[in-house]
Design a protein around this motif. Structure first.
Motif, PDB file in Angstrom:
ATOM      1  N   ASP A  86       0.841  -1.200   0.000  1.00 36.07           N
ATOM      2  CA  ASP A  86       0.000   0.000   0.000  1.00 36.07           C
ATOM      3  C   ASP A  86       0.871   1.243   0.000  1.00 36.07           C
ATOM      4  O   ASP A  86       1.574   1.510   0.976  1.00 36.07           O
ATOM      5  CB  ASP A  86      -0.917  -0.017   1.228  1.00 36.07           C
ATOM      6  CG  ASP A  86      -1.670   1.291   1.414  1.00 36.07           C
ATOM      7  OD1 ASP A  86      -2.254   1.762   0.427  1.00 36.07           O
ATOM      8  OD2 ASP A  86      -1.652   1.824   2.538  1.00 36.07           O
ATOM      9  N   TYR A 144      -7.017  -1.577   3.539  1.00 27.04           N
ATOM     10  CA  TYR A 144      -6.882  -2.907   4.125  1.00 27.04           C
ATOM     11  C   TYR A 144      -7.986  -3.853   3.658  1.00 27.04           C
ATOM     12  O   TYR A 144      -7.814  -5.072   3.646  1.00 27.04           O
ATOM     13  CB  TYR A 144      -6.787  -2.843   5.654  1.00 27.04           C
ATOM     14  CG  TYR A 144      -8.043  -2.474   6.410  1.00 27.04           C
ATOM     15  CD1 TYR A 144      -9.052  -3.407   6.630  1.00 27.04           C
ATOM     16  CD2 TYR A 144      -8.197  -1.204   6.963  1.00 27.04           C
ATOM     17  CE1 TYR A 144     -10.186  -3.080   7.354  1.00 27.04           C
ATOM     18  CE2 TYR A 144      -9.314  -0.869   7.689  1.00 27.04           C
ATOM     19  CZ  TYR A 144     -10.307  -1.809   7.883  1.00 27.04           C
ATOM     20  OH  TYR A 144     -11.437  -1.471   8.598  1.00 27.04           O
ATOM     21  N   ALA A 147      -6.808  -5.822   0.718  1.00 29.58           N
ATOM     22  CA  ALA A 147      -6.025  -6.987   1.126  1.00 29.58           C
ATOM     23  C   ALA A 147      -6.931  -8.134   1.565  1.00 29.58           C
ATOM     24  O   ALA A 147      -6.693  -9.297   1.227  1.00 29.58           O
ATOM     25  CB  ALA A 147      -5.076  -6.593   2.255  1.00 29.58           C
ATOM     26  N   ARG A 148      -7.989  -7.812   2.294  1.00 26.55           N
ATOM     27  CA  ARG A 148      -8.901  -8.855   2.759  1.00 26.55           C
ATOM     28  C   ARG A 148      -9.669  -9.477   1.603  1.00 26.55           C
ATOM     29  O   ARG A 148      -9.871 -10.696   1.562  1.00 26.55           O
ATOM     30  CB  ARG A 148      -9.883  -8.286   3.788  1.00 26.55           C
ATOM     31  CG  ARG A 148      -9.205  -7.735   5.043  1.00 26.55           C
ATOM     32  CD  ARG A 148     -10.219  -7.411   6.122  1.00 26.55           C
ATOM     33  NE  ARG A 148     -10.821  -8.615   6.650  1.00 26.55           N
ATOM     34  CZ  ARG A 148     -12.118  -8.754   6.926  1.00 26.55           C
ATOM     35  NH1 ARG A 148     -12.945  -7.760   6.703  1.00 26.55           N
ATOM     36  NH2 ARG A 148     -12.573  -9.876   7.417  1.00 26.55           N
ATOM     37  N   PHE A 155       0.074  -7.537   4.585  1.00 33.19           N
ATOM     38  CA  PHE A 155      -0.238  -6.184   4.112  1.00 33.19           C
ATOM     39  C   PHE A 155       0.840  -5.236   4.647  1.00 33.19           C
ATOM     40  O   PHE A 155       1.110  -5.210   5.849  1.00 33.19           O
ATOM     41  CB  PHE A 155      -1.615  -5.762   4.641  1.00 33.19           C
ATOM     42  CG  PHE A 155      -2.014  -4.342   4.311  1.00 33.19           C
ATOM     43  CD1 PHE A 155      -2.595  -4.025   3.100  1.00 33.19           C
ATOM     44  CD2 PHE A 155      -1.818  -3.325   5.239  1.00 33.19           C
ATOM     45  CE1 PHE A 155      -2.977  -2.719   2.801  1.00 33.19           C
ATOM     46  CE2 PHE A 155      -2.194  -2.019   4.962  1.00 33.19           C
ATOM     47  CZ  PHE A 155      -2.773  -1.720   3.730  1.00 33.19           C
ATOM     48  N   SER A 157       1.990  -1.204   4.461  1.00 35.71           N
ATOM     49  CA  SER A 157       1.681   0.161   4.059  1.00 35.71           C
ATOM     50  C   SER A 157       2.961   0.994   4.133  1.00 35.71           C
ATOM     51  O   SER A 157       3.614   1.056   5.174  1.00 35.71           O
ATOM     52  CB  SER A 157       0.608   0.766   4.975  1.00 35.71           C
ATOM     53  OG  SER A 157       0.156   2.008   4.479  1.00 35.71           O
ATOM     54  N   THR A 175       3.059  -1.514  14.255  1.00 28.84           N
ATOM     55  CA  THR A 175       2.018  -2.532  14.229  1.00 28.84           C
ATOM     56  C   THR A 175       0.873  -2.060  15.115  1.00 28.84           C
ATOM     57  O   THR A 175       1.011  -1.102  15.877  1.00 28.84           O
ATOM     58  CB  THR A 175       2.540  -3.906  14.708  1.00 28.84           C
ATOM     59  OG1 THR A 175       3.153  -3.765  15.993  1.00 28.84           O
ATOM     60  CG2 THR A 175       3.551  -4.464  13.721  1.00 28.84           C
ATOM     61  N   THR A 222      -3.426 -12.170  14.781  1.00 27.89           N
ATOM     62  CA  THR A 222      -2.922 -11.360  13.677  1.00 27.89           C
ATOM     63  C   THR A 222      -1.885 -10.360  14.164  1.00 27.89           C
ATOM     64  O   THR A 222      -0.857 -10.139  13.511  1.00 27.89           O
ATOM     65  CB  THR A 222      -4.088 -10.614  12.996  1.00 27.89           C
ATOM     66  OG1 THR A 222      -5.021 -11.570  12.495  1.00 27.89           O
ATOM     67  CG2 THR A 222      -3.597  -9.751  11.852  1.00 27.89           C
ATOM     68  N   SER A 226       1.968 -10.021  13.004  1.00 29.04           N
ATOM     69  CA  SER A 226       2.430  -8.709  12.525  1.00 29.04           C
ATOM     70  C   SER A 226       3.680  -8.269  13.269  1.00 29.04           C
ATOM     71  O   SER A 226       4.635  -7.755  12.659  1.00 29.04           O
ATOM     72  CB  SER A 226       1.319  -7.662  12.705  1.00 29.04           C
ATOM     73  OG  SER A 226       0.154  -8.014  11.998  1.00 29.04           O
ATOM     74  N   LEU A 256      -4.174  -0.575   9.653  1.00 30.16           N
ATOM     75  CA  LEU A 256      -3.718  -1.814  10.280  1.00 30.16           C
ATOM     76  C   LEU A 256      -4.857  -2.591  10.931  1.00 30.16           C
ATOM     77  O   LEU A 256      -4.613  -3.571  11.630  1.00 30.16           O
ATOM     78  CB  LEU A 256      -2.652  -1.494  11.342  1.00 30.16           C
ATOM     79  CG  LEU A 256      -1.390  -0.772  10.849  1.00 30.16           C
ATOM     80  CD1 LEU A 256      -0.459  -0.497  12.022  1.00 30.16           C
ATOM     81  CD2 LEU A 256      -0.683  -1.578   9.773  1.00 30.16           C
ATOM     82  N   THR A 261      -5.566 -10.168   8.617  1.00 26.61           N
ATOM     83  CA  THR A 261      -4.435 -10.006   7.706  1.00 26.61           C
ATOM     84  C   THR A 261      -3.282  -9.360   8.458  1.00 26.61           C
ATOM     85  O   THR A 261      -3.391  -8.198   8.862  1.00 26.61           O
ATOM     86  CB  THR A 261      -4.805  -9.118   6.498  1.00 26.61           C
ATOM     87  OG1 THR A 261      -5.981  -9.620   5.865  1.00 26.61           O
ATOM     88  CG2 THR A 261      -3.662  -9.076   5.493  1.00 26.61           C
ATOM     89  N   SER A 263      -0.414  -7.125   9.330  1.00 26.84           N
ATOM     90  CA  SER A 263      -0.210  -5.826   8.701  1.00 26.84           C
ATOM     91  C   SER A 263       0.840  -5.011   9.445  1.00 26.84           C
ATOM     92  O   SER A 263       0.894  -5.029  10.670  1.00 26.84           O
ATOM     93  CB  SER A 263      -1.522  -5.026   8.683  1.00 26.84           C
ATOM     94  OG  SER A 263      -2.570  -5.767   8.109  1.00 26.84           O
TER      95      SER A 263
END
Length: 308
Positions: A86, A144, A147-148, A155, A157, A175, A222, A226, A256, A261, A263
Motif C-alpha cells: 500500500d 486494508y 487486502a482482505r 499487508f 503500508s 504494528t 494477527t 504482525s 492496520l 491479515t 499488517s
C-alpha cells in the motif's frame, strides 16, 4: 448585465432585492458566512434580508472495494503467498511535503512501492498487488479491505513521515495497538486517521457479543504475526538503511485494522530530514528499501511453512 446576473442570483438565494433602474446600488449581502460582496453607489439604496432556507449538501465517502480490485502480479499459482503493498496517501492527499525540494509523500511512497513489488517478484515465490499504481486517492478502510478481499497473507503500508525536529531520521515499523506506545506514535496515528471515518468490521447478523469475541481472538493472533514480521523487517532493513532507535512502535492506525491479515506500516524515513530525502529520492536508496522488504518477506513465509 453584471447587475442582472447578481439580481437573479440573489433572488435564487432567497435575498430580497428591489427593482432598480440606473446605477448599481450599494450591496452588502449577509449570509451564513458573513459579508461576501460590498459595492457602493451612493445614488441608490439597497436592503438585504437573510435567506429563509438553509441548504446543506452531504457527500458520503463511498467504498470502491469490489468495483475493481487491483491486479495480482507474479506466478499464476494461487497457492503462493500474496502480499499487498500500500503506497500511502495519493490524489488530493499529498501526505508530508519535504522542505528540502518539495517532494510529496504520495509520490515517494508510490515510487518505493513499485520498486518493492519488482524486487519481490524476482524470487518467483510470491505474488504481489498494489493498492494503487497511480496518483489516486483511496480511503483508509479500502486499503486494508483490498487486502482482505484478495485474501492476502500480508499487508505492508509504505509511508515517509515528517517531524518538527529536522534531525529526526531513519525508518520505523508500526504494528497495531489499541493504545499508542508513545506520544509520537499517537500523534502520527491521529494525523493519518483524519483522512476519513473509522468503520468497524461487518460480521453480518452475528450476535454482538459473539462478534466481539471472534474479532478479538482473530486480531490477537494477527497482531502477534504482525509483530514477528516487524522484527524481521527491521532486522533486514538495518544493514540497508538508517533505522531509528526504538524502531518497532505501536499505534492504532486505521490501515492496520484488518482482523485477519497481518499488517505493518513502514515509515521509510523523514521527508523533513535532508539526508533521508536524498536517500528515498534516489534509485539506490529505494532499491535498498526494497531489498530489505523482499528479504524479510522471504524469511517470514519460510518460517510460516516450517511451522505448519
Amino acid at each position: 448585465m453584471l447587475y442582472t446576473r447578481c439580481f437573479a442570483f440573489c433572488q435564487l438565494a432567497g435575498f430580497h432585492v428591489p427593482a432598480i433602474g440606473g446605477a448599481i446600488p450599494h450591496i452588502s449581502v449577509q449570509g451564513a458566512l458573513g459579508p461576501r460582496i460590498s459595492q457602493i453607489a451612493p445614488s441608490a439604496q439597497f436592503r438585504s434580508e437573510p435567506p429563509q432556507r438553509r441548504y446543506q449538501v452531504t457527500a458520503p465517502i463511498r467504498s470502491n472495494v469490489g468495483k475493481g480490485l487491483p491486479k495480482i502480479s507474479g506466478p499464476a499459482d494461487a497457492s503462493l503467498p500474496l502480499v499487498v503493498i500500500d503506497a500511502g496517501h495519493g490524489g488530493h492527499d499529498p501526505g508530508a511535503i519535504s522542505p528540502h525540494g518539495g517532494q510529496r509523500e504520495k509520490e515517494v511512497t508510490l515510487a518505493i512501492a513499485k520498486v518493492v513489488r519488482d524486487e519481490m517478484l524476482k524470487s518467483g515465490r510470491v505474488r504481489v498487488a498494489l493498492t494503487r499504481d497511480a496518483d489516486k486517492f483511496i480511503v483508509l478502510q479500502d486499503r486494508y479491505q483490498i487486502a482482505r478481499k484478495l485474501n492476502a497473507d500480508l499487508f505492508i503500508s509504505i509511508h515517509a513521515d515528517s517531524a518538527d525536529n529536522p534531525q529526526a531520521s531513519g525508518g520505523t515499523v508500526y504494528t497495531l495497538s489499541e493504545i499508542a506506545s508513545d506520544r509520537e506514535a499517537q500523534r502520527l496515528a491521529a494525523r493519518e486517521n483524519k483522512a476519513n471515518i473509522l468503520n468497524g468490521v461487518n460480521l453480518g447478523g452475528a450476535d454482538a457479543n459473539v462478534s466481539s469475541i471472534l474479532i478479538d481472538l482473530t486480531q490477537r493472533e494477527t497482531m502477534n504475526v504482525s509483530a514477528d514480521f516487524a522484527k524481521l523487517l527491521l532486522r533486514e532493513a538495518t544493514p540497508n538503511m538508517r533505522i531509528r532507535g526504538n524502531s518497532h512502535r505501536f499505534a492504532s492506525f486505521i490501515v492496520l485494522n484488518a482482523p485477519d491479515t497481518p499488517s505493518v506500516l513502514f515509515e521509510t524515513g523523514y521527508l523533513s530530514n535532508a539526508s533521508d530525502v536524498s536517500f528515498l529520492a534516489s534509485s539506490t536508496g529505494r532499491q535498498k528499501v526494497a531489498r530489505a522488504v523482499a528479504n524479510a518477506i522471504q524469511v517470514h513465509f519460510a518460517r510460516r511453512v516450517a511451522t505448519r
